[in-house]
Design a protein around this motif. Structure first.
Motif, short mmCIF file in Angstrom:
data_model
loop_
_atom_site.label_atom_id
_atom_site.label_comp_id
_atom_site.label_asym_id
_atom_site.label_seq_id
_atom_site.Cartn_x
_atom_site.Cartn_y
_atom_site.Cartn_z
N LYS A 187 0.84 -1.21 0.00
CA LYS A 187 0.00 0.00 0.00
C LYS A 187 0.87 1.25 0.00
O LYS A 187 0.62 2.20 -0.76
N THR A 188 1.88 1.25 0.85
CA THR A 188 2.78 2.41 0.92
C THR A 188 3.52 2.62 -0.40
O THR A 188 3.62 3.75 -0.89
N ILE A 189 4.02 1.53 -0.97
CA ILE A 189 4.75 1.63 -2.24
C ILE A 189 3.84 2.12 -3.35
O ILE A 189 4.18 3.04 -4.11
N GLY A 190 2.65 1.51 -3.46
CA GLY A 190 1.73 1.88 -4.53
C GLY A 190 1.29 3.33 -4.44
O GLY A 190 1.25 4.04 -5.47
N ARG A 191 0.97 3.79 -3.23
CA ARG A 191 0.53 5.18 -3.08
C ARG A 191 1.66 6.14 -3.41
O ARG A 191 1.44 7.19 -4.01
N SER A 192 2.87 5.79 -3.05
CA SER A 192 4.03 6.64 -3.35
C SER A 192 4.31 6.66 -4.85
O SER A 192 4.67 7.71 -5.41
N GLN A 193 4.15 5.52 -5.50
CA GLN A 193 4.34 5.47 -6.95
C GLN A 193 3.34 6.37 -7.67
O GLN A 193 3.70 7.08 -8.62
N ALA A 199 1.98 9.03 -6.42
CA ALA A 199 2.36 10.41 -6.14
C ALA A 199 3.51 10.87 -7.04
O ALA A 199 3.66 12.07 -7.30
N LEU A 200 4.31 9.91 -7.51
CA LEU A 200 5.42 10.22 -8.41
C LEU A 200 5.01 10.12 -9.88
O LEU A 200 5.86 10.09 -10.76
N ALA A 201 3.69 10.04 -10.12
CA ALA A 201 3.13 9.96 -11.48
C ALA A 201 3.49 8.67 -12.19
O ALA A 201 3.47 8.61 -13.43
N ARG A 202 3.79 7.63 -11.43
CA ARG A 202 4.03 6.30 -12.03
C ARG A 202 2.72 5.53 -11.93
O ARG A 202 2.57 4.57 -11.19
N ASP A 203 1.73 6.00 -12.73
CA ASP A 203 0.34 5.57 -12.55
C ASP A 203 0.13 4.07 -12.75
O ASP A 203 -0.46 3.41 -11.89
N ASP A 204 0.57 3.54 -13.88
CA ASP A 204 0.34 2.11 -14.16
C ASP A 204 0.99 1.24 -13.09
O ASP A 204 0.40 0.28 -12.59
N GLU A 205 2.20 1.58 -12.75
CA GLU A 205 2.93 0.82 -11.74
C GLU A 205 2.25 0.92 -10.39
O GLU A 205 2.08 -0.08 -9.67
N GLY A 206 1.84 2.14 -10.03
CA GLY A 206 1.21 2.35 -8.73
C GLY A 206 -0.11 1.63 -8.59
O GLY A 206 -0.39 1.00 -7.56
N LEU A 207 -0.96 1.69 -9.63
CA LEU A 207 -2.26 1.02 -9.57
C LEU A 207 -2.09 -0.49 -9.51
O LEU A 207 -2.81 -1.18 -8.80
N ALA A 208 -1.11 -1.01 -10.25
CA ALA A 208 -0.86 -2.46 -10.22
C ALA A 208 -0.39 -2.89 -8.83
O ALA A 208 -0.80 -3.94 -8.31
N THR A 209 0.46 -2.08 -8.20
CA THR A 209 0.94 -2.40 -6.84
C THR A 209 -0.21 -2.38 -5.85
O THR A 209 -0.32 -3.24 -4.97
N LEU A 210 -1.10 -1.39 -5.99
CA LEU A 210 -2.24 -1.31 -5.08
C LEU A 210 -3.20 -2.47 -5.29
O LEU A 210 -3.79 -2.97 -4.33
N GLU A 211 -3.38 -2.91 -6.53
CA GLU A 211 -4.23 -4.09 -6.78
C GLU A 211 -3.66 -5.31 -6.08
O GLU A 211 -4.39 -6.12 -5.51
N ARG A 212 -2.35 -5.44 -6.11
CA ARG A 212 -1.71 -6.56 -5.41
C ARG A 212 -1.89 -6.42 -3.90
O ARG A 212 -2.17 -7.40 -3.20
N ALA A 213 -1.75 -5.19 -3.41
CA ALA A 213 -1.94 -4.95 -1.98
C ALA A 213 -3.35 -5.33 -1.56
O ALA A 213 -3.56 -5.93 -0.50
N LEU A 214 -4.33 -4.99 -2.38
CA LEU A 214 -5.72 -5.31 -2.07
C LEU A 214 -5.93 -6.81 -2.01
O LEU A 214 -6.58 -7.32 -1.09
N SER A 215 -5.37 -7.54 -2.96
CA SER A 215 -5.51 -9.00 -2.97
C SER A 215 -4.91 -9.63 -1.72
O SER A 215 -5.52 -10.51 -1.10
N VAL A 216 -3.73 -9.16 -1.34
CA VAL A 216 -3.07 -9.70 -0.15
C VAL A 216 -3.86 -9.36 1.11
O VAL A 216 -4.07 -10.22 1.98
#
Length: 316
Positions: free
Chosen positions: A265-271, A273-290
Motif C-alpha cells: 500500500k505504501t509503495i503503490g501510493r508513493s508510486q 504520487a510520483l506519477a508512475r500511474d500504471d505501476e502504482g495502480l498495479a501495486t495497489l491491486e496486489r496490496a488489495l488482494s493480499v
C-alpha cells in the motif's frame, strides 16, 4: 410452565429443544403448556418466544439469583455438549453467570471471530469484557494490542491511541521492550490518521530506540514499515518506496501477509504520487488482494480508497 419460560428466556432468542429439556428437567413436561398458550412456538428443533419483547419481559421479571443460576447451567450444558461452540454465546452466559475464568478464555476467541466477519464494534466489546477482568500485566498488554485495531475501526482514533499507550507502558514495565516498540510503531500510524504527524514521529523515534540493538527482529521490521508510512505522509516518496521495499522482501520470505499488504500500500501510493500511474495502480491491486486474503479489513479499505483516489488523479 413459568420455570420453562425462565429457562427459555435465559437460553437465548432460540432455545434448542435438547437444551431446554436439560435446563428444565422435572418441568420439561410443561413445555407443551407454554406452546399451547402461545408464549412459545416451535421452530424446527428449537423453541422461540412469540416476540422478543415477551422474552425481555420474562428476563426483567426474573430474580437476579435465579438468572445467574440459569446462565451457569446454560454455560455448563453448552460446554459439555457436542454442539458447535459459538464463542459469543458462551461469553454472554459466562458474563451473566459471573464465571470470570470462562469469560477470559472465550472473550478473545469471540473477538477474533467477530473481527474476521467485519464486526469490529462487537469485537471491541468482547475485548473490553476480557480487559475488565485482567490486572496490569504482560497478558493485559497483549490483550490491549490485540484490541487496538477493533477499537480504531469502531470507536475512535483517540481511544485506539490510548490503548496502544497503555500497552507500551505495560510491556516496558514487564521487561519486553521489543513488544513495546511494536505498540508504539502501530500507534504512530493512528497519530498519522489523526493528522498528528509530530506525535507520530515521536512515537516512532521511541520505538526505534527500543529495538536499536535488534535490527533483524520482527519488531524492528514493524518499526521500519511504519517509518515508511511516515515518509509517505511527509511526501518523501522515494524514501518511502525504498524503506517499504526492504521490509516487503523480508515479509514475503516469512509469509507475513499483513506486513506485505501494508508495504505494498505504501509503495503503490508513493508510486502514484510520483506519477508512475500504471505501476502504482498495479501495486495497489496486489496490496488489495493480499489484504483481503488475510482478512485485513482496515488495510483493504484504505487500499480501496487509494485506488479510487489514484484513478481520479490518473483521469480513469
Amino acid at each position: 410452565a413459568r420455570a420453562v419460560l425462565d429457562a427459555a428466556a435465559v437460553a437465548g432468542p432460540r432455545a434448542e429443544a435438547w437444551l431446554l429439556r436439560e435446563l428444565t428437567a422435572a418441568e420439561s413436561g410443561s413445555i407443551d403448556e407454554c406452546l399451547a398458550t402461545g408464549v412459545l412456538r416451535a421452530e424446527g428443533a428449537a423453541f422461540v418466544f412469540r416476540h422478543e419483547l415477551a422474552r425481555q419481559a420474562v428476563l426483567q421479571a426474573m430474580a437476579p439469583i435465579r438468572a445467574i443460576g440459569l446462565h451457569r447451567l446454560v454455560l455448563q450444558a453448552l460446554l459439555t455438549s457436542d454442539v458447535t461452540r459459538i464463542a459469543a454465546r458462551l461469553v454472554l452466559h459466562a458474563e451473566a453467570a459471573g464465571d470470570v475464568a470462562a469469560l477470559r478464555h472465550w472473550a478473545p476467541i469471540a473477538a477474533h471471530e467477530a473481527a474476521t466477519h467485519g464486526a469490529h464494534r462487537q469485537a471491541a466489546a468482547h475485548w473490553a469484557r476480557a480487559l475488565a477482568h485482567c490486572e496490569p500485566s504482560a497478558e493485559r498488554a497483549a490483550l490491549l494490542d490485540a484490541s487496538a485495531e477493533d477499537v480504531h475501526m469502531s470507536i475512535g482514533l483517540d481511544e485506539s491511541i490510548a490503548v496502544r499507550s497503555e500497552a507500551a507502558r505495560l510491556w516496558c514495565a514487564h521487561g519486553q521492550p521489543e513488544n513495546a516498540s511494536v505498540s508504539l510503531a502501530r500507534q504512530s500510524l493512528i497519530f498519522l490518521y489523526a493528522a498528528r504527524n509530530a506525535d507520530a514521529a515521536a512515537a516512532l523515534a521511541e520505538a526505534r530506540t527500543l529495538v536499536a540493538d535488534q535490527p533483524g527482529s520482527h519488531a524492528a521490521r514493524v518499526v521500519r514499515s511504519c517509518g515508511a508510512v511516515l515518509c509517505q505522509f511527509e511526501r518523501r516518496y522515494d524514501a518511502a518506496i525504498a524503506l517499504a521495499t526492504s521490509v516487503l522482501d523480508e515479509a514475503e520470505r516469512e509469509g507475513d501477509k499483513a506486513e506485505m499488504a501494508m508495504c505494498l500500500k505504501t509503495i503503490g501510493r508513493s508510486q502514484l504520487a510520483l506519477a508512475r500511474d500504471d505501476e502504482g495502480l498495479a501495486t495497489l491491486e496486489r496490496a488489495l488482494s493480499v489484504a483481503l486474503s488475510a482478512n485485513e479489513h482496515r488495510i483493504a479499505s484504505q487500499v480501496f480508497a487509494n485506488l479510487g483516489a489514484g484513478c481520479v488523479e490518473a483521469f480513469r
